[in-house]
Write a protein that holds these residues in place. Structure first.
Motif, PDB file in Angstrom:
ATOM      1  N   SER A 198       0.814  -1.222   0.000  1.00 45.17           N
ATOM      2  CA  SER A 198       0.000   0.000   0.000  1.00 45.17           C
ATOM      3  C   SER A 198       0.846   1.271   0.000  1.00 45.17           C
ATOM      4  CB  SER A 198      -0.925   0.008   1.223  1.00 45.17           C
ATOM      5  OG  SER A 198      -0.158  -0.067   2.416  1.00 45.17           O
ATOM      6  N   ASN A 199       2.177   1.136   0.187  1.00 41.22           N
ATOM      7  CA  ASN A 199       3.052   2.309   0.243  1.00 41.22           C
ATOM      8  C   ASN A 199       3.759   2.587  -1.075  1.00 41.22           C
ATOM      9  OD1 ASN A 199       2.509   2.785   3.019  1.00 41.22           O
ATOM     10  ND2 ASN A 199       4.006   1.216   3.595  1.00 41.22           N
ATOM     11  N   LEU A 200       3.306   1.974  -2.152  1.00 43.35           N
ATOM     12  CA  LEU A 200       3.947   2.220  -3.440  1.00 43.35           C
ATOM     13  C   LEU A 200       3.823   3.687  -3.825  1.00 43.35           C
ATOM     14  CD1 LEU A 200       2.840  -0.863  -5.585  1.00 43.35           C
ATOM     15  CD2 LEU A 200       5.103  -0.412  -4.646  1.00 43.35           C
ATOM     16  N   ARG A 201       4.927   4.264  -4.259  1.00 41.93           N
ATOM     17  CA  ARG A 201       4.917   5.657  -4.715  1.00 41.93           C
ATOM     18  C   ARG A 201       5.317   5.789  -6.180  1.00 41.93           C
ATOM     19  NH1 ARG A 201      10.096   7.542  -4.865  1.00 41.93           N
ATOM     20  NH2 ARG A 201      11.675   6.337  -3.754  1.00 41.93           N
ATOM     21  N   ALA A 202       5.863   4.702  -6.769  1.00 41.16           N
ATOM     22  CA  ALA A 202       6.255   4.729  -8.178  1.00 41.16           C
ATOM     23  C   ALA A 202       6.021   3.351  -8.779  1.00 41.16           C
ATOM     24  CB  ALA A 202       7.717   5.138  -8.332  1.00 41.16           C
ATOM     25  N   VAL A 203       5.359   3.316  -9.935  1.00 37.84           N
ATOM     26  CA  VAL A 203       5.032   2.052 -10.602  1.00 37.84           C
ATOM     27  C   VAL A 203       5.326   2.188 -12.088  1.00 37.84           C
ATOM     28  CG1 VAL A 203       3.189   0.450 -11.225  1.00 37.84           C
ATOM     29  CG2 VAL A 203       3.267   1.417  -8.920  1.00 37.84           C
ATOM     30  N   ASP A 204       5.973   1.171 -12.647  1.00 35.69           N
ATOM     31  CA  ASP A 204       6.265   1.145 -14.076  1.00 35.69           C
ATOM     32  C   ASP A 204       5.592  -0.084 -14.682  1.00 35.69           C
ATOM     33  OD1 ASP A 204       7.222   1.175 -16.645  1.00 35.69           O
ATOM     34  OD2 ASP A 204       9.306   1.582 -16.089  1.00 35.69           O
ATOM     35  N   ILE A 205       4.558   0.135 -15.507  1.00 29.92           N
ATOM     36  CA  ILE A 205       3.859  -0.954 -16.185  1.00 29.92           C
ATOM     37  C   ILE A 205       4.009  -0.820 -17.700  1.00 29.92           C
ATOM     38  CG2 ILE A 205       2.169  -1.337 -14.355  1.00 29.92           C
ATOM     39  CD1 ILE A 205       0.200   0.371 -15.978  1.00 29.92           C
ATOM     40  N   SER A 206       5.023  -0.091 -18.141  1.00 28.24           N
ATOM     41  CA  SER A 206       5.223   0.092 -19.581  1.00 28.24           C
ATOM     42  C   SER A 206       5.595  -1.236 -20.239  1.00 28.24           C
ATOM     43  CB  SER A 206       6.326   1.122 -19.831  1.00 28.24           C
ATOM     44  OG  SER A 206       7.547   0.714 -19.232  1.00 28.24           O
ATOM     45  N   ARG A 207       5.134  -1.406 -21.467  1.00 24.82           N
ATOM     46  CA  ARG A 207       5.392  -2.602 -22.281  1.00 24.82           C
ATOM     47  C   ARG A 207       4.850  -3.877 -21.624  1.00 24.82           C
ATOM     48  NH1 ARG A 207      10.095  -0.432 -21.447  1.00 24.82           N
ATOM     49  NH2 ARG A 207      11.048  -2.373 -20.727  1.00 24.82           N
ATOM     50  N   CYS A 208       3.816  -3.733 -20.831  1.00 32.24           N
ATOM     51  CA  CYS A 208       3.145  -4.894 -20.230  1.00 32.24           C
ATOM     52  C   CYS A 208       1.841  -5.119 -20.991  1.00 32.24           C
ATOM     53  CB  CYS A 208       2.872  -4.669 -18.741  1.00 32.24           C
ATOM     54  SG  CYS A 208       4.356  -4.666 -17.727  1.00 32.24           S
ATOM     55  N   GLY A 209       1.894  -5.966 -21.999  1.00 33.88           N
ATOM     56  CA  GLY A 209       0.745  -6.161 -22.861  1.00 33.88           C
ATOM     57  C   GLY A 209      -0.410  -6.899 -22.226  1.00 33.88           C
ATOM     58  N   LYS A 210      -0.186  -7.517 -21.052  1.00 35.81           N
ATOM     59  CA  LYS A 210      -1.241  -8.297 -20.400  1.00 35.81           C
ATOM     60  C   LYS A 210      -1.937  -7.538 -19.276  1.00 35.81           C
ATOM     61  CE  LYS A 210       0.971 -12.719 -21.477  1.00 35.81           C
ATOM     62  NZ  LYS A 210       1.493 -14.003 -20.945  1.00 35.81           N
TER      63      LYS A 210
END
Length: 265
Positions: A46-58
């Motif tokens: 719950s403490n995530l401050r940065a997320v990278d989901i680039s190039r995640c086709g699913k």
């Protein structure tokens, strides 16, 4: 997890087996993680401050929605990078739009976080390198607090300084693996088997079509005697049935038999 991602081994099973509640950044870019794996992380971290989901086709809008709902401290989001991810990013525009709980203030700058309900109230930087003009204009008009594709700041003031996690040129998990030897995640190519040289004295290989033709010819030659014997038996059986069922044929047959007996006697 960062090494598994670089070795292209990161999927839902690997991610859920490694997830820890202390995580503040999540880089699953270019992996096979789906909405299921992303939702599992969102419920734990719950403490995530940065997320990278680039190039995640699913990953679809359902996975992004889980991150936005369960991670109230999310400030940086990276997306896009492949056709499917670009499509998901455009579909997420409505998720990023904040919904106001009060309209008493005159400007966005005067609103507090508590005045913003739903949407991505804490999001400040969106890294979407190939954002289209329509999406960019929509976000600028309806999400003025979000800076799109920020660039390094020339000022030292903390208010205007862009965090390193929001710079597209630097991997999100760079700080985690910067002291690790890259050989740790190097993927070596599988050794190639030596190609066997054709034997000059060997007979040329018969094409598959010719093999089927020869097999059919051999089968016909093997079954021909049996087929001829069966035809003779059927012919004799038909003659016998004809004689038994036809009076004239039976008379002729009896007369021929009597004639043969007279000649013998």
């Amino acid at each position: 997890m960062s090494i598994a991602r670089r070795r292209r081994l990161l999927n839902d099973d690997v991610l859920t087996s490694l997830v820890e509640s202390s995580w503040e950044i999540l880089d699953i870019s270019g992996s096979d993680v789906t909405d299921v794996g992303l939702a599992s992380v969102a419920n734990v971290c719950s403490n995530l401050r940065a997320v990278d989901i680039s190039r995640c086709g699913k990953i679809t809008t359902a996975g992004v929605s889980e991150i936005l709902c369960h991670c109230p401290s999310l400030e940086i989001l990276r997306c896009g990078g492949c056709p499917r991810s670009e499509f998901t990013a455009r579909r997420c525009l409505n998720l990023l739009k904040p919904k106001l709980n009060t309209l008493e203030e005159d400007s966005w700058e005067e609103l507090d976080t508590l005045d913003i309900g739903g949407g991505a109230g804490s999001l400040r930087w969106l890294v979407w390198p190939k954002i289209d003009d329509y999406s960019k204009e929509t976000l600028a008009a309806e999400c003025p607090r979000i800076t799109i594709n920020p660039q390094p700041s020339s000022f030292d003031l903390s208010v205007s300084k862009v965090p390193i996690e929001a710079l597209a040129s630097i991997p999100l998990d760079h700080s985690i693996v910067e002291d690790i030897d890259p050989k740790t995640w190097a993927v070596s190519a599988a050794p190639q088997r030596p190609v066997a040289r054709p034997n000059q004295n060997a007979s040329p290989e018969i094409p598959i079509a010719e093999r089927f033709r020869l097999a059919y010819v051999e089968r016909e030659a093997r079954l021909a005697p049996k087929r001829a014997k069966r035809e003779r038996q059927q012919r004799r059986r038909a003659e016998r049935d004809y004689i038994l069922n036809d009076i004239d044929a039976r008379s002729v047959a009896l007369a021929a038999q009597a004639s043969r007996n007279l000649r013998k006697s």
